[in-house]
Design an enzyme around this catalytic site. Structure first.
Site, PDB file in Angstrom:
ATOM      1  N   ASP A   1      -0.519  -7.910  -8.189  1.00 29.15           N
ATOM      2  CA  ASP A   1      -0.728  -6.511  -8.552  1.00 29.15           C
ATOM      3  C   ASP A   1      -0.550  -5.629  -7.315  1.00 29.15           C
ATOM      4  O   ASP A   1      -1.312  -5.757  -6.352  1.00 29.15           O
ATOM      5  CB  ASP A   1      -2.140  -6.362  -9.121  1.00 29.15           C
ATOM      6  N   ASP A   2       0.449  -4.770  -7.332  1.00 31.21           N
ATOM      7  CA  ASP A   2       0.699  -3.831  -6.222  1.00 31.21           C
ATOM      8  C   ASP A   2       1.162  -4.533  -4.949  1.00 31.21           C
ATOM      9  O   ASP A   2       0.947  -4.001  -3.845  1.00 31.21           O
ATOM     10  CB  ASP A   2      -0.562  -3.022  -5.880  1.00 31.21           C
TER      11      ASP A   2
ATOM     12  N   CYS B   1       1.208   0.083 -12.911  1.00 33.86           N
ATOM     13  CA  CYS B   1       0.869  -1.208 -13.515  1.00 33.86           C
ATOM     14  C   CYS B   1       1.305  -1.381 -14.970  1.00 33.86           C
ATOM     15  O   CYS B   1       2.163  -2.196 -15.286  1.00 33.86           O
ATOM     16  CB  CYS B   1      -0.640  -1.447 -13.426  1.00 33.86           C
TER      17      CYS B   1
ATOM     18  N   ASP C   1       3.908  -6.468 -10.175  1.00 35.89           N
ATOM     19  CA  ASP C   1       4.218  -5.443 -11.169  1.00 35.89           C
ATOM     20  C   ASP C   1       4.903  -4.233 -10.548  1.00 35.89           C
ATOM     21  O   ASP C   1       5.778  -3.616 -11.130  1.00 35.89           O
ATOM     22  CB  ASP C   1       2.974  -5.029 -11.963  1.00 35.89           C
ATOM     23  N   ASN C   2       4.504  -3.860  -9.329  1.00 37.00           N
ATOM     24  CA  ASN C   2       5.145  -2.765  -8.606  1.00 37.00           C
ATOM     25  C   ASN C   2       4.865  -2.952  -7.126  1.00 37.00           C
ATOM     26  O   ASN C   2       4.084  -3.824  -6.735  1.00 37.00           O
ATOM     27  CB  ASN C   2       4.629  -1.397  -9.069  1.00 37.00           C
TER      28      ASN C   2
END
Length: 581
Positions: free
Chosen positions: A57-58, A93, A332-333
């Site tokens: 995540d991130d 997200c 996700d990003n």
């Protein structure tokens, strides 16, 4: 960006001294290997591969976080292929995850934000996607499916069963409002009520649950898809306040001297970017010091993820499954910390936010290889279908990613050169210096990487524009469209050797016009929408002088207003409408 083989001393000592068994929390009923038979049995030979999908995540690619993960380096990068030009299509997200698991752009899922009414789990359900996404499709194909960790934003202790996410043989989901609390997380297993795990480190819990599902999958005797989605290195969030992530206590003292890479774009003396980014003040020393601290906390939080990778690989190897399992690792990003004077966060279209890790290991996947082909999150569902021999859906907005030596060689010559990037809503600065959240952060953007071009072009919802040539300006410091010029004139660096504004910008606008409203094959082959006879397949083809008049008369990408969700009336001209005229 070619990753180096340098490993920080703290990481090297950790991998040399670490025991083979991954440290975890005490065994807990209903969440770990204590419920599964741990006999080292081989998976029945069926010719059908298994897939392990790890989704952080991130996580950044551009700020060197992968170099601080020695188990990832050893097991995945050295044994697989790194796609260094992989892009998320929405830099936040929930929309990104929905695109990843459906193979569709956010403008087609209509999940365009992290919370209702324009996003989050309720929006995912309301759009009919709960029965039309990867996991039910895999079950229909005969696969057992397992998932642990974060699924979507706004998947909560109140709505987890209205309805339950469909398509899972076994699941153990993190739930809001505790998703981003590293020592106070709530999980919900299968159809059971949620359980709060106060004081237990979240990533270690996810590792336990993943190991348990792996054992369940082995015992079931069917091919499986296991998704593992830790929240690390996302910020710790409590009561809506975003602060630095919390590492496991065993990692708290690592990387004392690490700091955000001091690239040209890091807290520059002269402002850069466009729209609200151009107005940001330079950060003072306490701000920069905090950003370095946050950076170290992100690296520390990733160490538990790295240990989990080692634990999963070890267990696959013990069970004789490693050679028949594809392992996919991505985020996700991306994430920025101080670039363009930005406070920590994502949501922008700059390279730090959209260029994310993608590593694949598995049967026939080249080892220790780095490729420059352009891939996106919408390509992952079609790629999984291809690996399993399934017929691709015509609604997929992405193309299969080649995973063989020959396939990668062919793709270097023939694969499309574009990534479509889109965002709706507000920017979300994080950390103790966050400040106000800019509301005019909706934009459409185009990332274009060809044999002779390496471009980023964006149109913001207030119709400010940006154009960067990353071949000579890799940190996107020099916007080639002059601020305040409604016609978009070039400034500055004459050595860029770009075509004149009147030639290049209409082509970029036309391509973006197609991509911002495309469906299916038009997202994969947008030039064919512009040139149906097929004579134009790249920007280089489109730049031929005979097409000047054609592109001049096409509409431009523009917004009529800044909105926080996908509201078609605000989106300006649509290629599909224009095409039918």
């Amino acid at each position: 960006m070619q990753l180096s083989t340098w490993i920080p001393l703290g990481v090297l000592l950790r991998i040399l001294l670490a025991p083979k068994a991954v440290p975890t929390t005490p065994k807990r009923p209903g969440s770990d290997e204590s419920q599964a038979n741990l006999a080292l049995e081989n998976f029945p030979t069926s010719g059908e591969p298994n897939i392990l999908f790890i989704l952080t995540d991130d996580q950044d690619l551009r700020l060197d976080s992968l170099e601080y993960m020695p188990f990832l380096q050893r097991h995945l990068i050295k044994q697989g292929t790194l796609f260094q030009r992989h892009f998320c299509t929405t830099a936040i997200c929930c929309p990104s995850r929905v695109s990843l698991w459906t193979g569709k752009s956010a403008h087609n899922t209509n999940v365009t934000n992290v919370s209702p009414p324009y996003g989050g789990y309720p929006k995912f359900v309301s759009q009919g996607l709960n029965d039309d996404w990867l996991f039910p499709w895999l079950q229909e194909a005969g696969y057992n499916t397992y998932y642990t960790g974060k699924l979507f934003n706004a998947h909560t202790v109140e709505n987890y069963n209205s309805p339950f996410p469909s398509g899972f043989t076994g699941s153990d989901f993190l739930l809001d409002p505790y998703t981003y609390q590293y020592y106070n997380s709530t999980f919900q297993r299968n159809k059971n009520p949620p359980i709060l795990h106060d004081g237990v480190y979240q990533t270690d819990l996810i590792a336990e649950k993943a190991y348990g599902f792996l054992s369940d999958a082995v015992n079931a005797g069917k091919p499986f898809f296991l998704a593992v989605a830790p929240t690390a290195p996302h910020a710790n969030v409590k009561d809506g306040v975003f602060t630095e992530p919390q590492p496991a206590r065993r990692h708290e003292k690592l990387f004392q001297n690490a700091r955000v890479p001091r690239t040209d774009s890091f807290n520059p003396e002269k402002s850069s970017g466009a729209n609200w980014v151009l107005e940001l003040p330079q950060q003072n020393k306490s701000n920069v010091d905090y950003n370095d601290h946050l950076y170290r906390q992100r690296l520390r939080a990733l160490q538990s993820v790295d240990e989990m990778i080692d634990g999963l690989i070890t267990r696959l190897e013990q069970r004789g499954l490693l050679d028949s399992t594809y392992i996919i690792y991505t985020a996700d990003n991306g994430y920025h910390i101080g670039q363009h004077r930005l406070q920590p966060g994502k949501t922008c279209g700059y390279e730090e936010d959209i260029n994310v890790p993608l590593i694949v290991r598995g049967p026939e996947v080249p080892q220790n290889k780095v490729t420059d082909i352009v891939t996106t999150h919408t390509d992952l569902a079609p790629t999984i279908f291809s690996l399993l021999g399934l017929k691709l859906h015509s609604s997929f907005d992405g193309a299969v990613i080649p995973l063989t030596q020959q396939g990668l060689a062919d793709a270097a010559l023939s694969r499309h050169e574009h990534a479509n990037v889109e965002f709706w809503g507000i920017a979300i600065p994080e950390g103790i210096h966050a400040g106000e959240r800019p509301t005019n952060n909706t934009y459409k953007a185009l990332r274009l990487v060809g044999r002779s071009f390496n471009l980023y072009y964006s149109v913001w919802c207030n119709n400010k524009k940006e154009l960067y040539d990353l071949s000579t300006d890799p940190y996107q410091m020099y916007n080639l469209i002059a601020t305040g010029s409604p016609n978009g004139t070039y400034t500055g660096n004459a050595a860029l050797h770009l075509p004149g504004r009147s030639v290049l910008l209409p082509r970029l606008d036309a391509l973006l016009l197609v991509l911002k409203s495309c469906v299916g094959n038009a997202c994969i082959n947008p030039w064919k929408s512009l040139h149906p006879t097929g004579e134009v397949r790249s920007l280089e083809d489109a730049l031929k002088p005979q097409y000047n008049a054609y592109y001049t008369q096409l509409p431009r990408v523009e917004f009529t207003s800044c909105e926080i969700g996908y509201i078609i009336e605000a989106e300006g001209p649509q290629w599909a409408k224009y095409e039918r005229q």
